[in-house]
Design an enzyme around this catalytic site. Structure first.
Site, PDB file in Angstrom:
ATOM      1  N   ASP A 133     -10.896  -6.161   4.933  1.00  0.00           N
ATOM      2  CA  ASP A 133     -11.006  -5.677   6.306  1.00  0.00           C
ATOM      3  C   ASP A 133     -12.079  -4.599   6.412  1.00  0.00           C
ATOM      4  O   ASP A 133     -11.848  -3.520   6.959  1.00  0.00           O
ATOM      5  CB  ASP A 133      -9.655  -5.136   6.790  1.00  0.00           C
ATOM      6  CG  ASP A 133      -9.598  -4.974   8.308  1.00  0.00           C
ATOM      7  OD1 ASP A 133     -10.427  -5.628   8.984  1.00  0.00           O
ATOM      8  OD2 ASP A 133      -8.764  -4.213   8.800  1.00  0.00           O
ATOM      9  N   GLY A 180      -1.880   1.975  13.792  1.00  0.00           N
ATOM     10  CA  GLY A 180      -2.616   0.759  13.508  1.00  0.00           C
ATOM     11  C   GLY A 180      -1.674  -0.406  13.341  1.00  0.00           C
ATOM     12  O   GLY A 180      -0.449  -0.263  13.422  1.00  0.00           O
ATOM     13  N   GLY A 181      -2.262  -1.571  13.092  1.00  0.00           N
ATOM     14  CA  GLY A 181      -1.443  -2.762  12.921  1.00  0.00           C
ATOM     15  C   GLY A 181      -0.525  -2.660  11.728  1.00  0.00           C
ATOM     16  O   GLY A 181       0.489  -3.335  11.655  1.00  0.00           O
ATOM     17  N   VAL A 234      -0.006   6.585  11.043  1.00  0.00           N
ATOM     18  CA  VAL A 234      -0.556   7.517  10.062  1.00  0.00           C
ATOM     19  C   VAL A 234      -0.309   8.934  10.566  1.00  0.00           C
ATOM     20  O   VAL A 234      -0.561   9.239  11.742  1.00  0.00           O
ATOM     21  CB  VAL A 234      -2.067   7.294   9.846  1.00  0.00           C
ATOM     22  CG1 VAL A 234      -2.601   8.246   8.790  1.00  0.00           C
ATOM     23  CG2 VAL A 234      -2.328   5.855   9.430  1.00  0.00           C
ATOM     24  N   LYS A 290       0.884   7.330   5.451  1.00  0.00           N
ATOM     25  CA  LYS A 290       0.899   6.063   6.195  1.00  0.00           C
ATOM     26  C   LYS A 290       2.288   5.455   6.062  1.00  0.00           C
ATOM     27  O   LYS A 290       2.745   5.137   4.957  1.00  0.00           O
ATOM     28  CB  LYS A 290      -0.158   5.107   5.655  1.00  0.00           C
ATOM     29  CG  LYS A 290      -0.126   3.742   6.333  1.00  0.00           C
ATOM     30  CD  LYS A 290      -1.357   2.924   6.037  1.00  0.00           C
ATOM     31  CE  LYS A 290      -2.542   3.445   6.814  1.00  0.00           C
ATOM     32  NZ  LYS A 290      -3.696   2.517   6.732  1.00  0.00           N
TER      33      LYS A 290
END
Length: 715
Positions: free
Chosen positions: A200, A87-88, A92, A107
């Site tokens: 988010d 992800g940004g 993970v 993460k």
């Protein structure tokens, strides 16, 4: 990628960065040799460093390169097993905790994007706050750490699918939508109560476990924005765009600071997508999605329960003040929709009315709409005259009345007739949000709570007596008989209240000892002239007592001040105000210089008056229709009050000769005040009625269709 490999990449990248661009190829030839992977990784980072963007990387990008781990690599006590996603914010991995012998999601943060050290500190601070959470619908954070310069978060490993993966093209079934939405709202309410804003919220950050429950992911852990493509992006630095474009709030889209109400907008977009199967704010690109959020309204919901549509529509208001103010209130509304839907009492066309009003007999039909809720009013200085922001503190169904603050100002107690609107009980909730705690469950109405100065007890009025209860609930203690709401002395030893010893005498103000139950009579209004004394409140220093004295058979009443010392009157009472109507609650300001009270003085509102003979009351801006004020003595001080709006309008229904309605009822006379007692003239061409639109009940007339209203009396 092993830590050793990562260290080598950092070393080469740092040296190449300091080499002039024309000389870099030769330098990389000499350093990398046949190691093409090393050269490719360094060139990728150099390209990123040179690329123009809104947010230029800082000179210490060298310290922000994150490794890619391979199965078998270890970081702290975690052994990597497989990569789950990218992800940004970073990668993970599924990993095994060799110390506690459990599977985790690891993460690895990608600090190459976090140019600001303050940004990184803020991110880690929010992650630590999240690690203290314990909620069944929030993924558990086990550890936040750093090893050899690699920042990581070890979290609960959740097996299942994201909500994004399970929403079909035509939306989820109603039952599943409501089940998931209630759980998501509960998780958000917990976050907000702990001071965390998700920023988010979207279907991809909601996991549905194999058991069918919801798990909220990535809360407060915002990702930095990228401008080199149209991928989903996030970032939490103030002044920059934060959130995934199709789900962010308008204030996020404009780069403004956000609070919990931003998550409420995102929740509305999420709920819209669960219902319809498509986004509320679609766009082919990031820019078009942002434009839709800022300037467009979602397509109307079709074949959706009106009560659910109303929730979605209110969540998606562009202005934060017009949305739900607390996600816990959304949870209450959704629970009600779910219960009614399960019981089969809701249809797509007609929402179930919450209450039926009976007893109105007139040729024209009357509609009574009553809405009462505590409102929350914060200010920086009592000297400010401009209207300040009023934020709903509760928006539950039914009536919430008589707010009172805990001494530290963090909690508020109030009386509420509950979701079923059957009886008033005392509730306590955090000012910042969350689900209210019910303290009492007595069949009698429990009203007018008052929090003790030490925070250990709440006094309240029930059926002609004052009771005490712990703010955590438990056994109740009856203290004394009384007529109205109690007020604590600042030392917590006494309660003042209105009462009378017999029906032949007017009400007076009494004291009762909290320890012994001893009663003392403080005032003696004249028999036959005064209705009596009530609505009392101690000054912060305990040297004065304010109370309301009313005339017999009149709504006119005034505020009096009684000097007070060591449990006994210290002087003669004196009148502070003149000519109020319907005084409903008063409270002192924390500095003891003013009294805030609710009354009709040409309009119903909250008023403030200096405690000085001859002082003139002034309205508190923005508090129209306010009653029962309460002020916290913490810092900053806050004002809570009950906003009571009773709207009674005149409706008309036509009947056929057979006695059956010939058309639906329609409203013909309306205002924001009471319109009542309508009567047709003998020829049927005019209607006489009572209206309070001027602030007082007066007789008006209008044409038979409600047009051309004219006031007849001016009493």
């Amino acid at each position: 990628m092993t830590p050793q490999r990562w260290s080598r990449i950092k070393e080469v990248f740092a040296a190449a960065r300091e080499t002039a661009a024309p000389d870099r190829p030769a330098y990389l030839d000499s350093v990398c040799g046949s190691d093409t992977e090393l050269r490719a990784e360094v060139e990728r980072l150099l390209a990123k460093d040179d690329a123009p963007s809104l947010r230029r990387p800082s000179p210490d990008l060298l310290d922000s390169i994150a490794p890619q781990l391979a199965p078998g690599d270890t970081l702290a006590q975690y052994r990597v097993e497989a990569k789950l996603g990218q992800g940004g914010m970073g990668a993970v991995y599924r990993a095994f905790d060799t110390r506690l012998h459990r599977q985790v999601a690891l993460k690895i943060l990608a600090p190459e994007h976090f140019a600001s050290p303050e940004f990184k500190r803020r991110l880690m601070r929010e992650a630590r706050a999240a690690s203290a959470l314990n909620h069944p619908n929030i993924v558990t954070v086990h550890e936040i750490g750093s090893e050899n310069g690699v920042d990581f978060i070890a979290m609960e490993l959740v097996e299942g699918k994201t909500l994004k993966e399970v929403i079909p093209a035509k939306g989820l079934p109603l039952a599943k939508t409501l089940d998931y939405a209630v759980e998501i709202a509960g998780a958000l309410a917990r976050l907000h109560a702990c001071g965390i804003v998700h920023r988010d919220l979207k279907p991809g950050n909601i996991m549905l476990t194999t058991s069918g429950s919801v798990k909220l992911l990535d809360f407060g852990l915002a990702r930095p924005a990228r401008l080199d493509g149209e991928r989903e992006t996030t970032l939490t630095a103030e002044g920059e765009i934060a959130g995934t474009p199709a789900y962010m709030s308008p204030e996020q889209a404009e780069g403004k600071p956000v609070d919990a109400r931003s998550d409420i907008f995102s929740f509305g977009a999420l709920l819209y997508e669960m219902v319809t199967g498509h986004r509320a704010f679609p766009g082919d690109s990031r820019i078009s999605a942002l434009s839709a959020v800022l300037h467009q309204e979602p397509k109307p919901l079709e074949d959706v329960l009106p009560s659910l549509e109303k929730i979605v529509r209110r969540c998606l208001r562009k202005e934060p003040d017009k949305r739900f103010q607390y996600v816990a209130d959304i949870g209450v509304e959704l629970e009600e929709v779910r219960e009614e839907s399960a019981a089969g009492t809701l249809s797509g066309a007609q929402p179930r009315p919450r209450r039926r009003w009976r007893g109105w007999a007139a040729v024209a039909a009357l509609l009574l709409f009553a809405a009462a809720g505590a409102s929350f009013y914060a200010w920086r200085s009592w000297e400010a005259e401009a209207p300040l922001k009023v934020v709903p503190l509760t928006t539950y169904p039914g009536y919430q009345m008589g707010p009172t603050f805990s001494p530290d100002g963090r909690y508020v107690a109030f009386s509420w007739n509950g979701e079923k609107q059957d009886n008033f009980d005392i509730y306590v909730k955090l000012v910042s949000g969350g689900t209210p705690l019910r303290l009492t469950t007595n069949p009698a109405a429990d009203l007018a709570p008052a929090w003790s100065p030490d925070g250990a007890q709440i006094a309240f009025f029930r059926g002609g007596s004052i009771y005490l209860i712990s703010p955590l609930g438990g056994p109740e203690r009856r203290l004394t008989k009384a007529f109205d709401r109690p007020s604590w002395s600042p030392d917590g030893k006494w309660l003042a209240f209105g009462d009378r010893d017999s029906d032949s005498e007017p009400r007076a103000i009494y004291l009762v000892s909290v320890a012994t139950g001893e009663r003392r009579k403080l005032t003696s209004p004249r028999v036959g002239f005064w209705e009596g004394d009530s609505n009392c409140a101690f000054a912060p220093d305990g040297k004065s007592l304010a109370f309301v004295r009313g005339f017999v058979a009149s709504v006119v009443s005034d505020i009096y001040i009684l000097p007070f010392t060591n449990g006994t009157p210290g002087g003669k009472e004196w009148r502070l105000t003149n000519g109020n109507r319907n005084v409903n609650g008063l409270v002192w300001t924390p500095d003891g210089r003013e009294v805030v009270f609710a009354a009709d003085r040409g309009r119903r509102s909250l008023w403030r008056v200096a405690v000085s003979p001859g002082a003139q009351p002034r309205p508190v801006p923005g508090t129209e229709e306010g009653v029962t004020p309460a002020i916290s003595w913490g810092k900053p001080p806050r004002l809570a009050y009950q906003r009571l709006v009773i709207e009674v309008n005149v409706w008309q229904m036509e009947f056929s000769p057979s006695g059956k309605p010939s058309n639906p009822p329609r409203r013909i006379i309306a205002s924001t005040r009471l319109q009542r007692d309508p009567q047709f003239s003998p020829d049927g061409r005019r209607i006489a009625f009572v209206s309070e639109r001027t602030g007082y009940p007066e007789i008006w007339i209008a044409d038979s269709d409600g047009s051309n209203p004219a006031q007849l009396t001016f009493f």
